[in-house]
Design a protein around this motif. Structure first.
Motif, short mmCIF file in Angstrom:
data_model
loop_
_atom_site.label_atom_id
_atom_site.label_comp_id
_atom_site.label_asym_id
_atom_site.label_seq_id
_atom_site.Cartn_x
_atom_site.Cartn_y
_atom_site.Cartn_z
N GLN A 1 4.26 8.63 3.69
CA GLN A 1 4.64 9.53 4.78
C GLN A 1 3.96 10.89 4.62
O GLN A 1 3.45 11.46 5.59
CB GLN A 1 6.17 9.68 4.81
CG GLN A 1 6.69 10.62 5.89
CD GLN A 1 6.39 10.11 7.30
OE1 GLN A 1 6.91 9.09 7.72
NE2 GLN A 1 5.52 10.82 8.03
N SER B 1 1.73 2.58 5.94
CA SER B 1 1.08 3.44 6.92
C SER B 1 0.02 2.58 7.60
O SER B 1 -0.55 1.67 6.99
CB SER B 1 0.46 4.68 6.25
OG SER B 1 -0.64 4.32 5.43
N SER C 1 -7.34 7.01 6.23
CA SER C 1 -5.97 7.16 5.75
C SER C 1 -5.96 7.18 4.22
O SER C 1 -6.73 6.50 3.57
CB SER C 1 -5.07 6.04 6.28
OG SER C 1 -5.56 4.78 5.94
N MET D 1 3.56 5.56 10.45
CA MET D 1 4.33 4.68 9.58
C MET D 1 4.81 3.48 10.38
O MET D 1 5.18 3.62 11.55
CB MET D 1 5.52 5.43 8.97
CG MET D 1 5.15 6.59 8.06
SD MET D 1 4.15 6.11 6.62
CE MET D 1 5.37 5.18 5.67
N ALA E 1 0.35 10.53 5.46
CA ALA E 1 0.19 10.34 6.90
C ALA E 1 0.38 11.67 7.64
O ALA E 1 -0.41 12.01 8.53
CB ALA E 1 1.17 9.29 7.41
#
Lengths: 379, 110
Positions: A105, A141, A55, A120, A108
């Motif tokens: 966001q 996240s 991530s 999220m 992600a």
């Protein structure tokens, strides 16, 4: 002394040691690794917070970051015979403002588009995942397959295993220049004029790769950027997830040993300079700034004592992703540099792909977006 | 320049000694045998040794065992102790609570 090998790897960091290991594993053990300093893993490999995460990464890096986490990290300790302390318990990237959440966001969504399980979570779920975090956090996240490992033992583990498999390592062996023979890279010359010769040369020397590549007419667009780490005394087990923030205030985790390891900065990194970069002098402002940043997110650590701090230079690529690439004008040369401060987690996958490039195979995932000549004029 | 493989050949394999169980680094509970064995696995510098077995990485930062680790490594490598470089000193000099260290500098000044 026989100074000739099939492959010469410049740089005894985690990428160079991993490449040496994966080459030896596939039967190419006539390999020489040259480390400029006296210690293996002296550079960025030992100067990071040990994140093994997907991530937050650029989509160009995600396919091999995901490959390594799925296929290489889980069995690494066993393969190397050294505990690399790989812990896969997830990663929260924390946000305190709407701006932060927007940024998280976007990251992600990009990662989801290439198949990563990341989503999220709201303030309540953040507290459920990790009750030690500040109530000021409004969201994050969450990537459950992210984690962390020990960069020190990982680097030395690859080194130890490669040594056992016959790879030759030389320390205190600083490279001055490369020389072509009949149009192909061949000679690697040290500052003391010792000459090594190889069929293939992998250049994995961090920022110093830029100086070395220049000796065969290649410029690698990156700069040198300082980063600092700190470690606390042992704490009772609190959590085993990896932490990061949207604001990039700090990142880190609790190590298996009990200490918390964090990376952080003071805001003046982009203009930090040292007369002698190898002196690795920490900035007097950073340690206290780091403590403030960490306590803002993990107030439970306010009484934890800081045991030590250290810094390292990272090779900051112009567009934030590394150069893992053969070079058109210099056959035989493979670049592996510009990891921009997040090269540790991907090092096993990168080492494996380098061994495939040496053998003339396709890499496990496509990395053509990481070519050295990806930059075009902007106007 | 140090040729690691040549040096490993020169010093020979690790042979157990009677006092290998002796604790050398008390903070991290590292024994003499663990340090000796690591040398034969290619760990030749104090910097690498700290990262590999955690000697000198605890609360006292190696102020107690630093010299001892140095002499064990140098004996194992068959070199003079002066050839084994000491570890870098790292700030802070003594362990300090985050809350206290955090008061050093920052934006709010009186």
């Amino acid at each position: 002394m026989n100074n000739t090998a099939d492959v010469i790897i410049i740089g005894g960091g985690v990428v160079g040691c991993a490449a040496a290991y994966y080459l030896a594993k596939r039967g190419i053990s006539n390999v020489i690794v040259l480390e400029a300093t006296k210690s293996i893993g002296h550079g960025g490999s030992s100067r990071n917070g040990g994140g093994v995460r997907q991530s937050g990464r650029d989509v160009r890096e995600l396919p091999y970051a995901m490959y390594g986490i799925k296929n290489l990290w889980p069995t690494l300790s066993e393969e190397l015979g050294v505990d690399v302390e790989y812990t896969q318990k997830g990663n929260l990237r924390l946000g305190k403002t709407e701006e932060h959440l927007k940024k998280l966001q976007t990251l992600a969504s990009n990662a989801q588009s290439v198949g990563l399980d990341v989503r999220m979570v709201d303030a309540k779920e953040v507290q459920e995942i990790c009750p030690y975090l500040s109530k000021d956090i409004i969201g994050a996240s969450w990537c459950p397959t992210d984690g962390h490992a020990n960069p020190l033992t990982t680097t030395l583990g690859f080194y130890k295993r490669a040594l056992e498999m016959g790879v030759r390592f030389f320390t205190d062996a600083q490279v001055k220049e490369l020389k072509k023979v009949q149009g192909k890279v061949r000679k690697v010359i040290l500052t003391d004029d010792t000459v090594f010769e190889g069929e293939t040369v992998i250049l994995a020397a961090g920022y110093e790769s830029r100086y070395i590549a220049r000796t065969v007419g290649i410029d690698v667009p990156m700069t040198r950027l300082i980063d600092e780490c700190l470690v606390t005394e042992k704490q009772p087990p609190m959590f085993d997830i990896m932490l990061g923030t949207a604001g990039a205030d700090f990142y880190g985790h609790q190590s298996r040993h009990g200490s918390f390891v964090f990376g952080s900065d003071c805001g003046y990194e982009s203009v930090t300079d040292m007369e002698d970069p190898s002196s690795l002098t920490t900035n007097s402002m950073t340690l206290s700034a780091s403590c403030r940043a960490i306590m803002d997110y993990v107030p439970a650590l306010k009484d934890a004592k800081i045991v030590r701090s250290w810094c390292g230079w990272l090779d900051d690529a112009f567009d934030g992703v590394p150069f893992i690439s053969k070079v058109d004008g210099v056959p035989g040369l493979i670049l592996a540099c510009g990891f921009t401060g997040h090269g540790f987690g991907t090092a096993p996958a990168v080492g494996l792909m380098l061994s495939q490039m040496v053998a003339g195979e396709d890499t496990v995932v496509d990395i053509s977006a990481l070519r050295y000549d990806r930059f075009k004029p902007v106007r | 320049m140090i040729d690691i493989q040549a040096k490993l050949k020169e010093i020979g394999p690790y042979v157990e000694e009677a006092d290998d169980n002796m604790l050398v680094c008390r903070c991290e509970e590292v024994t003499k045998g663990e340090i000796r064995k690591a040398v034969h696995e290619g760990i030749f510098t104090i910097e690498e040794m700290r990262r590999y077995v955690r000697s000198g990485m605890g609360l006292c930062q190696g102020q107690t065992c630093g010299k001892l680790v140095k002499s064990i490594i140098s004996r194992e490598l068959k070199v003079s102790p002066v050839e084994v470089e000491p570890a870098s000193s790292r700030a802070p000099m003594r362990p300090i609570e985050m809350e206290i260290l955090a008061q050093d500098g920052g934006v709010e000044h009186e």
